[in-house]
Design a protein around this motif. Sequence first.
Motif, mmCIF file in Angstrom:
data_model
loop_
_atom_site.group_PDB
_atom_site.id
_atom_site.type_symbol
_atom_site.label_atom_id
_atom_site.label_comp_id
_atom_site.label_asym_id
_atom_site.label_seq_id
_atom_site.Cartn_x
_atom_site.Cartn_y
_atom_site.Cartn_z
ATOM 1 N N LEU A 1 0.667 -1.204 -0.015
ATOM 2 C CA LEU A 1 -0.081 -0.084 -0.090
ATOM 3 C C LEU A 1 0.797 1.337 0.130
ATOM 4 O O LEU A 1 0.536 2.252 -0.062
ATOM 5 C CB LEU A 1 -1.052 0.090 1.093
ATOM 6 N N MET B 1 -8.703 -2.739 -6.457
ATOM 7 C CA MET B 1 -9.005 -2.832 -5.132
ATOM 8 C C MET B 1 -10.492 -1.939 -5.127
ATOM 9 O O MET B 1 -10.544 -1.171 -5.383
ATOM 10 C CB MET B 1 -7.930 -2.221 -4.457
ATOM 11 N N THR C 1 -10.406 -0.825 0.301
ATOM 12 C CA THR C 1 -9.229 -0.091 0.357
ATOM 13 C C THR C 1 -9.179 0.498 1.725
ATOM 14 O O THR C 1 -8.082 0.440 2.234
ATOM 15 C CB THR C 1 -9.240 0.796 -0.807
ATOM 16 N N ASP D 1 -3.983 -0.412 -6.798
ATOM 17 C CA ASP D 1 -3.017 -0.586 -5.805
ATOM 18 C C ASP D 1 -1.753 0.035 -6.543
ATOM 19 O O ASP D 1 -1.344 -0.453 -7.784
ATOM 20 C CB ASP D 1 -2.666 -1.966 -5.612
#
Length: 251
Positions: free
Chosen positions: A30, A119, A124, A112
């Motif tokens: 992330l 996502m 998320t 992502d």
Amino acid sequence: MDELTDKAVAIVLISLRIAPTLAFAAPFTLLRVPATIRVLLSISLAAWLVSAHPAQSWQLDFWSQGLFVTALGELFLGIALSLSLQLAFAALLTAGRALDIQAGFGLAVLVDPTTRSHMPLVGTIFAYAAGVIFFATEGPADLLAIWSASLDHVPLGSATIGGDIAVLSGYISGVFVMAFGLGGLIMLALFLSDLAIAFMSRTLPQMNVMLLGFQVKAMVLLATLPLAITLAASLFLRMVRYALETAPRLI
């Protein structure tokens, strides 16, 4: 000179235990970190692990054992160590995807920045919330402890493909139950809004159910999502701790 070469080879091999977690497992995926930095960080941590285990002999005959086979075993071990975090965040994304579909956001996705994969919107938010808890608690320190303990449990060059399938199946069921428990309040609110819209459509046949339903459920989602995340903070923490506790048992 031979000892220095053996240590250099050991550092590269141990970095294969670390690289899969930093490269493919959330919450590290992330973060917008270049791949070069991830590789250098893996090698640096591997060098630290080598220096932290002076009692362990690094003078191993890698060539007679097969350097490629040894590297492949270390890579599979690294993937096994990263599997618990990957499954935990995959469960959060799955629960978020279910909420997106129920709320009418099925076609809206995010990307992502690291893996370039799609996502879900709510997933998320769940993933970033779990990532914040991971870094705010002792998550990174626990990962270092797991990698260090893996050298004592599985010495360099002795990694094999195995593991208890019962541990993995129990962990998968556990994290998915936790993930859907995080969104349980939101699912209940969306279900009740669906019932209310259905009753209204029976009394007002001329009403545009599709348009009204999307607007109402979007507002319900936005209203209940912060409340659900706030109430489920301890469950986020339990999920992260469960992932870290299960990682050593998967090897």
